[in-house]
Design a protein around this motif. Structure first.
Motif, short mmCIF file in Angstrom:
data_model
loop_
_atom_site.label_atom_id
_atom_site.label_comp_id
_atom_site.label_asym_id
_atom_site.label_seq_id
_atom_site.Cartn_x
_atom_site.Cartn_y
_atom_site.Cartn_z
N ARG A 145 -102.32 -8.09 -49.97
CA ARG A 145 -103.35 -8.99 -50.48
C ARG A 145 -104.66 -8.82 -49.73
N LEU A 146 -104.57 -8.63 -48.40
CA LEU A 146 -105.77 -8.52 -47.58
C LEU A 146 -106.42 -7.15 -47.67
N LEU A 147 -105.60 -6.09 -47.79
CA LEU A 147 -106.12 -4.73 -47.60
C LEU A 147 -105.95 -3.83 -48.81
N GLY A 148 -105.25 -4.29 -49.82
CA GLY A 148 -104.96 -3.42 -50.95
C GLY A 148 -103.57 -2.80 -50.82
N LYS A 149 -103.08 -2.28 -51.92
CA LYS A 149 -101.68 -1.85 -51.97
C LYS A 149 -101.38 -0.71 -51.00
N ALA A 150 -102.13 0.37 -51.09
CA ALA A 150 -101.81 1.55 -50.28
C ALA A 150 -101.98 1.26 -48.79
N HIS A 151 -103.14 0.72 -48.43
CA HIS A 151 -103.42 0.47 -47.01
C HIS A 151 -102.50 -0.61 -46.45
N GLY A 152 -102.31 -1.67 -47.21
CA GLY A 152 -101.47 -2.77 -46.74
C GLY A 152 -100.03 -2.36 -46.55
N ALA A 153 -99.47 -1.63 -47.53
CA ALA A 153 -98.08 -1.19 -47.42
C ALA A 153 -97.90 -0.20 -46.29
N GLY A 154 -98.87 0.71 -46.14
CA GLY A 154 -98.78 1.68 -45.04
C GLY A 154 -98.87 1.02 -43.68
N LEU A 155 -99.74 0.04 -43.56
CA LEU A 155 -99.89 -0.67 -42.28
C LEU A 155 -98.62 -1.45 -41.95
N TYR A 156 -98.02 -2.06 -42.94
CA TYR A 156 -96.79 -2.82 -42.68
C TYR A 156 -95.68 -1.89 -42.19
N ALA A 157 -95.57 -0.71 -42.79
CA ALA A 157 -94.55 0.24 -42.36
C ALA A 157 -94.74 0.63 -40.91
N LEU A 158 -95.98 0.95 -40.52
CA LEU A 158 -96.24 1.35 -39.14
C LEU A 158 -96.04 0.18 -38.18
N ALA A 159 -96.46 -1.02 -38.57
CA ALA A 159 -96.34 -2.19 -37.69
C ALA A 159 -94.88 -2.54 -37.44
N THR A 160 -94.01 -2.16 -38.34
CA THR A 160 -92.57 -2.43 -38.17
C THR A 160 -91.83 -1.20 -37.65
N GLY A 161 -92.60 -0.21 -37.19
CA GLY A 161 -92.00 0.95 -36.53
C GLY A 161 -91.51 2.04 -37.43
N HIS A 162 -91.87 2.01 -38.72
CA HIS A 162 -91.40 3.03 -39.66
C HIS A 162 -92.47 4.10 -39.85
#
Length: 441
Positions: free
Chosen positions: A206-223
């Protein structure tokens, strides 16, 4: 590599060892490329304006970059990495990912640490410089570990400990999170990596858009399952210049663009490539930036074709208010050239009188080059007929100050000469590492 450009300069210039050194653009709009650790104590950082750096650390040595020397040292370092594994992914001249598994290194912390320590010793032996190594199970954590290990260290992030280490770190620790993204997250109350993970993927999207937001979540959770890619094919070649004073004269803008087009083609040819799309970048006095592009009928590495395309693109851009930056790029790269037949015909018809990048006929350009006073930029190599090799410490009011020393010598003496002294000439950099030894008598 640790403070790479500045460390190379300190290794090459004995009088600068242990002292603050800043490498980058030296004009009013120059930017710091690298600062030595001695300069960082005063708050000097990469990407800072040189003017601000001078205010923070006025006594540092401010030097012009010598990319040919940095590239030669980089080739040595990348060669050592290649001996460890066939999978080496360079990120820049001074940094790369290495897949240890592909090099046959056993999957154990002890084996990885031994390889990392050996690599650091080999780099120092070959170049005289220090490097920091980060060891982990993924690119992101290896990058984080190498930053934590600096300077001149090694850090291993053991499997299973990644999130414990990463959680308290600022969100900008994550690759791809720049100032704008960090500010968006801060306004939402997210400042650390653990807070980013706790926000959840839906909120980040919601904050960053689909691609950036999903990618950031993956990295923040160690994936992070990105592979090490040995061959990273360049998608474009470009050059740009920022000017000390805004360009308001249209002819000057056109000449500078032609010069940049020639530089761009030199890089293109150096990479053995050709390109089909020519683009220009024009940044105005108020920082607004305009880009234009044109796709040719086929790939080219002809400087005349690129100059003409850039000139056509500039025709549609208003520059009357002042130009701060100009750039020329070529994309749509290929390994072959399919010349524009019309451009070839025009070039053949006018080859005898074709102007150079400065808009002069060849004879006029050569004469102007002879009459133009030499520029003695701080940090560049010189040789004097009587005193031998040295480097420019500074110049002004018709004089140039040179320090005469070599990588293997003690700090050298300083002498001052007229800027047009015929005994003083530009020189190539002296080698570093094992080759940086005085010649046999």
């Amino acid at each position: 590599m640790d403070a790479f450009y500045a460390s190379v300069e300190q290794a090459a210039k004995p009088s600068l060892r242990g002292k603050p050194v800043v490498v980058g653009g030296l004009g009013p709009r120059g930017v710091v490329a690298t600062a030595s650790y001695e300069a960082r104590v005063f708050g000097v950082r990469s990407a800072m304006s040189t003017a601000q750096a001078r205010r923070l650390c006025p006594n540092a040595a401010y030097l012009t970059p010598r990319f040919a020397l940095y590239q030669s040292v980089s080739r040595v370092v990348m060669g050592l990495l290649g001996e460890v594994s066939p999978l080496v992914e360079p990120l820049s001249l001074d940094e790369a990912f290495v897949d240890l598994e592909a090099g046959g290194v056993p999957a154990s912390a002890g084996a990885a640490r031994a390889v990392g320590e050996r690599l650091r010793r080999d780099i120092t032996a070959a170049t005289g410089l220090t490097a920091s190594v980060g060891l982990a199970g993924s690119k992101m954590f290896a990058k984080i570990a190498s930053e934590q290990a600096k300077p001149d260290g090694l850090m291993l992030i053991a499997p299973g400990t990644e999130l414990e280490i990463l959680g308290p770190m600022p969100v900008r620790t994550i690759p791809g999170v720049g100032p704008a993204t960090a500010e968006t997250l801060r306004r939402a109350g997210i400042t650390t990596v653990s807070e980013t993970a706790e926000a959840g993927e839906a909120e980040l999207v919601r904050l960053l858009g689909k691609a950036h937001g999903a990618g950031l979540y993956a990295l923040a959770t160690g994936h992070d399952d990105r592979p090490v890619v040995a061959e990273r094919d360049a998608k474009s070649v470009s050059v740009e210049d920022t000017f000390a004073e805004d360009l308001t004269d249209r002819t000057r803008v056109q000449l500078e663009l032609a010069r940049l087009a020639d530089r761009c083609v030199q890089r293109l040819r150096g990479a053995g490539r050709s390109g089909r799309t020519v683009s220009i970048k024009v940044r105005h006095y108020d920082f607004t930036t305009v880009t234009r592009s044109e796709t040719l009928r086929g790939p080219t590495d002809d400087p005349a074709v690129v100059r003409e395309a850039a000139a056509r693109l500039l025709d549609g851009v208003d520059t009357t208010a002042g130009v701060r930056l100009l750039g020329v790029g070529v994309s749509g790269l290929a390994d072959y050239t399919q010349e524009d037949l019309f451009a070839q015909a025009a070039g053949a018809a006018g080859a005898a009188a074709e102007p150079d990048a400065a808009g002069q006929a060849p004879e006029e350009g050569a004469a102007a080059e002879e009459d133009r006073p030499r520029q003695w930029l701080p940090g560049l190599d010189v040789r004097h007929a009587e005193y031998g090799p040295g480097w420019v410490q500074g110049s002004g009011v018709g004089r140039v100050t040179v320090r005469f020393e070599q990588p293997w010598s003690p700090p050298g003496r300083i002498r001052t000469f007229p800027v047009d002294d015929p005994a003083l000439e530009p020189a190539d950099p002296l080698p570093l590492g094992p080759l940086a030894e005085p010649p046999a008598a």
